[in-house]
Write an enzyme that holds these catalytic residues in place. Sequence first.
Site, PDB file in Angstrom:
ATOM      1  CG  ASP A 193       5.065   4.199 -11.345  1.00 13.26           C
ATOM      2  OD1 ASP A 193       5.950   4.997 -10.997  1.00 13.26           O
ATOM      3  OD2 ASP A 193       3.864   4.325 -11.049  1.00 13.26           O
TER       4      ASP A 193
ATOM      5  CD  GLU B 270      -2.494  12.522  -1.868  1.00 14.13           C
ATOM      6  OE1 GLU B 270      -2.413  12.103  -3.036  1.00 14.13           O
ATOM      7  OE2 GLU B 270      -1.779  13.441  -1.431  1.00 14.13           O
TER       8      GLU B 270
HETATM    9  P1  NAD Z   1       0.060   1.385  -2.140  1.00 20.90           P
HETATM   10  O1  NAD Z   1       0.508   0.054  -2.590  1.00 20.90           O
HETATM   11  O2  NAD Z   1       1.073   2.322  -1.606  1.00 20.90           O
HETATM   12  O3  NAD Z   1      -1.099   1.242  -1.042  1.00 20.90           O
HETATM   13  C1  NAD Z   1      -2.094   0.254  -1.145  1.00 20.90           C
HETATM   14  C2  NAD Z   1      -2.658  -0.061   0.220  1.00 20.90           C
HETATM   15  O4  NAD Z   1      -3.708  -1.003   0.049  1.00 20.90           O
HETATM   16  C3  NAD Z   1      -1.641  -0.690   1.152  1.00 20.90           C
HETATM   17  O5  NAD Z   1      -1.654   0.001   2.381  1.00 20.90           O
HETATM   18  C4  NAD Z   1      -2.132  -2.118   1.302  1.00 20.90           C
HETATM   19  O6  NAD Z   1      -1.892  -2.673   2.577  1.00 20.90           O
HETATM   20  C5  NAD Z   1      -3.624  -1.981   1.060  1.00 20.90           C
HETATM   21  N1  NAD Z   1      -4.248  -3.231   0.612  1.00 20.90           N
HETATM   22  C6  NAD Z   1      -3.716  -4.168  -0.210  1.00 20.90           C
HETATM   23  N2  NAD Z   1      -4.571  -5.203  -0.356  1.00 20.90           N
HETATM   24  C7  NAD Z   1      -5.672  -4.913   0.374  1.00 20.90           C
HETATM   25  C8  NAD Z   1      -6.893  -5.572   0.597  1.00 20.90           C
HETATM   26  N3  NAD Z   1      -7.166  -6.752   0.050  1.00 20.90           N
HETATM   27  N4  NAD Z   1      -7.814  -4.968   1.378  1.00 20.90           N
HETATM   28  C9  NAD Z   1      -7.557  -3.768   1.940  1.00 20.90           C
HETATM   29  N5  NAD Z   1      -6.410  -3.098   1.765  1.00 20.90           N
HETATM   30  C10 NAD Z   1      -5.477  -3.646   0.975  1.00 20.90           C
HETATM   31  O7  NAD Z   1      -0.714   2.018  -3.411  1.00 20.90           O
HETATM   32  P2  NAD Z   1      -0.994   3.570  -3.741  1.00 20.90           P
HETATM   33  O8  NAD Z   1      -1.526   4.285  -2.564  1.00 20.90           O
HETATM   34  O9  NAD Z   1      -1.815   3.573  -4.973  1.00 20.90           O
HETATM   35  O10 NAD Z   1       0.439   4.158  -4.061  1.00 20.90           O
HETATM   36  C11 NAD Z   1       1.212   3.632  -5.161  1.00 20.90           C
HETATM   37  C12 NAD Z   1       2.529   4.379  -5.260  1.00 20.90           C
HETATM   38  O11 NAD Z   1       2.274   5.723  -5.661  1.00 20.90           O
HETATM   39  C13 NAD Z   1       3.265   4.459  -3.936  1.00 20.90           C
HETATM   40  O12 NAD Z   1       4.642   4.318  -4.176  1.00 20.90           O
HETATM   41  C14 NAD Z   1       2.955   5.833  -3.437  1.00 20.90           C
HETATM   42  O13 NAD Z   1       4.000   6.351  -2.635  1.00 20.90           O
HETATM   43  C15 NAD Z   1       2.784   6.626  -4.715  1.00 20.90           C
HETATM   44  N6  NAD Z   1       1.821   7.723  -4.504  1.00 20.90           N
HETATM   45  C16 NAD Z   1       2.306   8.886  -3.970  1.00 20.90           C
HETATM   46  C17 NAD Z   1       1.422   9.915  -3.693  1.00 20.90           C
HETATM   47  C18 NAD Z   1       1.991  11.170  -3.040  1.00 20.90           C
HETATM   48  O14 NAD Z   1       3.218  11.317  -2.978  1.00 20.90           O
HETATM   49  N7  NAD Z   1       1.150  12.049  -2.495  1.00 20.90           N
HETATM   50  C19 NAD Z   1       0.054   9.804  -3.973  1.00 20.90           C
HETATM   51  C20 NAD Z   1      -0.410   8.609  -4.520  1.00 20.90           C
HETATM   52  C21 NAD Z   1       0.489   7.573  -4.781  1.00 20.90           C
END
Ligand code: NAD
Length: 392
Positions: free
Chosen positions: A295, A168
Amino acid sequence: MRKEILILGGGYGGLLSALSARQHLSTEEAGITVVNRVGSHQIITELHRLAAGNVAEKAVALPLEKLLKGKSINVVVGEVQKIDVEGKQVALSNGSSYRYDNLVLALGSETNYFGIPGLQENSLTLKSVADANKVFAHVKERIKAYATSKNKADATFVIGGGGLTGVELVGELADELPDICRQYGVDFADVSLSLVEAMPTILPIFSPELIQRAVSSLEARGVEFLTGLAITEVNGNVVTLKDGRTIETNTLVWTGGVQGSALVGNCGIEVNRGRATVNEHLQSTSHPDVFLAGDCAVVFGPEGRPYPPTAQLAWQMGELVGANIAASIKNFKMDTFKPIFSGTLASLGRKDGIGTIGESGIELKGTPASLMKKASNARYLTHINGLFSLAY
Ligand code: NAD
């Protein structure tokens, strides 16, 4: 005797717990206090827009005092320092302390750096309004600096993590960077905007078709995807990837993962991988006078898998927690938590998005997904306003 309900956290879980508790309990029955680090309820699902300067701060930081005015809910702005679940007391870093009969822990999550060397010291995050403001100011500063320095690292922007937060954010930046460049007389063609993801694909929660839609929409706006490549180290402004390649950048935003609040994880209640475990009424499995929302807790679905920590889960938990605390005070039967999943929507900038709707997972892309995302935000704001008018 009047009970004291203390709620730690003024996010989705905390605010909804407070409103719901007040809806079910008069001021003679219970005092309600919400402690929050900042004076606002932050719409964190919209932070990516603030980070790219695409929304005003007042749209995503709603003053708690104003929101709760006339609802007989005390708001305390302060940093929680110690939670004593045996002595039923919470200390803040300003020296004040609060005793409780029922405690709600709704302190959310923290950034997880997975112990990657140099990452925390050399990256920005996107967990709060302050973070988002910092990202926007920093991005503008780097483009402004590039106009004179012509240092490639100033025009190189890297997002670490291709979950919903990272995608996003990169979508908003892809839309806004051309305007920022114009403002400072920089050619957008000089800018490199990339997203690094450790897994083979971004957003694995979506179908391959929707993922492809996201990738091609963002690539068309200049985003480069480096997938299957974990960030393994950050040394100053040099980011090292798993294959040994390095990227020199003066802007790394880390969105690679979250973990439960450390304060909650270490306060002495039962936890699973740092997040509090709850029974079906959302009480702590070790301390029934402590309820959990959002969370910082982990809720397991019927197949034994934990639900992802999302805003929709946090708000639904908060509502039930308020009602269940009231039920416990009045010696009524408590309700069981049965979350309803309205789907997942990801914005891909100002006008594009992808998403799934409802438990059946009907897929949306383009304007309908983008509009649905806006509608879901509006629905939340309407919902909390409705609860304000219902509260005692
Ligand atoms: P996430 O944990 O979902 O995604 C993190 C991503 O970073 C993963 O794909 C992972 O593989 C990657 N990653 C991890 N280590 C890495 C590395 N060393 N190098 C490169 N990539 C790496 O975190 P988020 O996106 O912050 O989301 C957190 C929670 O908040 C989730 O449950 C999500 O569904 C929710 N969220 C929802 C929305 C929405 O509904 N629109 C928006 C933001 C967050």
